[in-house]
Design an enzyme around this catalytic site. Structure first.
Site, PDB file in Angstrom:
ATOM      1  N   GLU A 131      -7.734   3.696  -3.201  1.00  0.00           N
ATOM      2  CA  GLU A 131      -7.086   5.010  -3.172  1.00  0.00           C
ATOM      3  C   GLU A 131      -8.101   6.103  -2.844  1.00  0.00           C
ATOM      4  O   GLU A 131      -8.098   7.192  -3.431  1.00  0.00           O
ATOM      5  CB  GLU A 131      -6.407   5.306  -4.522  1.00  0.00           C
ATOM      6  CG  GLU A 131      -5.365   4.279  -4.957  1.00  0.00           C
ATOM      7  CD  GLU A 131      -4.047   4.328  -4.179  1.00  0.00           C
ATOM      8  OE1 GLU A 131      -3.914   5.179  -3.272  1.00  0.00           O
ATOM      9  OE2 GLU A 131      -3.176   3.518  -4.462  1.00  0.00           O
ATOM     10  N   LYS A 186      -3.107  -2.818   1.653  1.00  0.00           N
ATOM     11  CA  LYS A 186      -4.477  -2.293   1.598  1.00  0.00           C
ATOM     12  C   LYS A 186      -5.193  -2.822   0.361  1.00  0.00           C
ATOM     13  O   LYS A 186      -6.320  -3.291   0.433  1.00  0.00           O
ATOM     14  CB  LYS A 186      -4.494  -0.753   1.557  1.00  0.00           C
ATOM     15  CG  LYS A 186      -3.858  -0.082   2.746  1.00  0.00           C
ATOM     16  CD  LYS A 186      -3.963   1.437   2.653  1.00  0.00           C
ATOM     17  CE  LYS A 186      -3.255   2.038   1.440  1.00  0.00           C
ATOM     18  NZ  LYS A 186      -1.800   1.794   1.422  1.00  0.00           N
TER      19      LYS A 186
HETATM   20  P1  ADP Z   1      -0.913  -0.957  -0.548  1.00  0.00           P
HETATM   21  O1  ADP Z   1      -2.198  -0.983  -1.327  1.00  0.00           O
HETATM   22  O2  ADP Z   1      -1.132  -0.825   0.945  1.00  0.00           O
HETATM   23  O3  ADP Z   1       0.075   0.038  -1.063  1.00  0.00           O
HETATM   24  P2  ADP Z   1      -0.452  -3.481  -1.839  1.00  0.00           P
HETATM   25  O4  ADP Z   1      -1.615  -4.357  -1.467  1.00  0.00           O
HETATM   26  O5  ADP Z   1      -0.461  -2.861  -3.192  1.00  0.00           O
HETATM   27  O6  ADP Z   1      -0.219  -2.376  -0.695  1.00  0.00           O
HETATM   28  O7  ADP Z   1       0.903  -4.305  -1.766  1.00  0.00           O
HETATM   29  C1  ADP Z   1       1.282  -5.066  -0.641  1.00  0.00           C
HETATM   30  C2  ADP Z   1       2.516  -5.865  -1.061  1.00  0.00           C
HETATM   31  O8  ADP Z   1       3.630  -4.981  -1.175  1.00  0.00           O
HETATM   32  C3  ADP Z   1       2.999  -6.899  -0.074  1.00  0.00           C
HETATM   33  O9  ADP Z   1       2.265  -8.102  -0.150  1.00  0.00           O
HETATM   34  C4  ADP Z   1       4.434  -7.099  -0.526  1.00  0.00           C
HETATM   35  O10 ADP Z   1       4.483  -7.998  -1.622  1.00  0.00           O
HETATM   36  C5  ADP Z   1       4.830  -5.741  -1.088  1.00  0.00           C
HETATM   37  N1  ADP Z   1       5.762  -4.954  -0.256  1.00  0.00           N
HETATM   38  C6  ADP Z   1       6.667  -4.072  -0.776  1.00  0.00           C
HETATM   39  N2  ADP Z   1       7.352  -3.452   0.202  1.00  0.00           N
HETATM   40  C7  ADP Z   1       6.887  -3.924   1.385  1.00  0.00           C
HETATM   41  C8  ADP Z   1       7.210  -3.646   2.759  1.00  0.00           C
HETATM   42  N3  ADP Z   1       8.143  -2.771   3.104  1.00  0.00           N
HETATM   43  N4  ADP Z   1       6.515  -4.312   3.717  1.00  0.00           N
HETATM   44  C9  ADP Z   1       5.567  -5.209   3.364  1.00  0.00           C
HETATM   45  N5  ADP Z   1       5.231  -5.516   2.093  1.00  0.00           N
HETATM   46  C10 ADP Z   1       5.872  -4.886   1.091  1.00  0.00           C
HETATM   47 MG    MG Z   2      -2.932   0.224  -2.832  1.00  0.00          MG
END
Ligand code: ADP
Ligand code: MG
Ligand code: ZN
Length: 196
Positions: A90, A22
């Site tokens: 968030e 995200k």
């Molecule tokens: P979000 O904001 O949705 O929490 P982020 O954009 O911060 O996600 O992070 C995405 C990154 O998290 C991916 O590009 C990858 O490097 C890492 N990642 C860690 N665990 C996973 C998972 N189980 N599946 C996919 N990506 C993951």
């Molecule tokens: Mg995030």
């Protein structure tokens, strides 16, 4: 998605579980507006203090400066009239008045509003203002992670530690991405670690 600027504004929601990209997707969109020299303001809630205070940082360490705010009201006061694009990460953590604010920025102030947030909490229940934000948005993107247990597309965030209520800020030490079948909404931490 065809995002071509006319007179009016619109709302984009990026939702999904933790680790689904995200924040990466939000930052990708916002970076393009910077290249196009569209006046941009970026916000994040105070509750999210992972990694860096005044930056939005993804789990893959992509980052952008953001203004840390405690309420939707604070965003309302901080948005400048000349701003064309507002980004919020968030967004699930804000109070319900965020919905009205986002709506107002898009329809009254003709801004492009791009928000990212968890659609579900760790128990698999809709998170705060997300259902309303998803309903009023022109564009909705649902990102998925990869289930740590089985490799299927993951739409749930599994909490690995006990306590903390709906909000427990953390990363891989406290949560992992799981699919519908592998997600255990109310499991005891020890049971989950054993994968039972
Ligand atoms: P979000 O904001 O949705 O929490 P982020 O954009 O911060 O996600 O992070 C995405 C990154 O998290 C991916 O590009 C990858 O490097 C890492 N990642 C860690 N665990 C996973 C998972 N189980 N599946 C996919 N990506 C993951
Ligand atoms: Mg995030
Ligand atoms: Zn799974």
């Amino acid at each position: 998605m065809h995002v071509v600027r006319g007179e009016g504004g619109w709302i984009e929601v990026i939702c999904g579980p933790m680790f689904s990209g995200k924040t990466e997707e939000l930052l990708r969109r916002l970076r393009r507006t910077v290249i196009a020299r569209q006046p941009l303001q970026v916000f994040k809630p105070k509750i999210d203090n992972r990694y860096a205070e005044t930056k939005i940082v993804s789990h893959s360490a992509v980052a952008m400066e953001a203004v840390v705010v405690s309420s939707a009201e604070e965003i309302a006061r901080a948005v400048r009239p000349e701003t064309r694009v507002v980004g919020i990460d968030e967004v699930q953590f804000f109070d319900p008045s965020i919905v009205e604010l986002v709506e107002r920025l898009a329809s009254k102030q003709n801004m492009r509003v791009v928000v990212a947030g968890l659609d579900l909490d760790y128990q698999g229940e809709p998170f705060g203002p997300m259902p309303s934000l998803l309903s009023i948005a022109e564009y909705v993107t649902k990102t998925l992670a990869i289930c740590i247990q089985c490799g299927a597309p993951a739409g749930r965030s599994q909490r690995l530690v006990g306590g903390g209520g709906q909000v427990l800020v953390g990363a891989t030490e406290s949560y992992e991405a799981r699919c519908r079948s592998c997600h255990v909404p109310r499991a005891e931490p020890t049971t989950m670690r054993l994968g039972v």
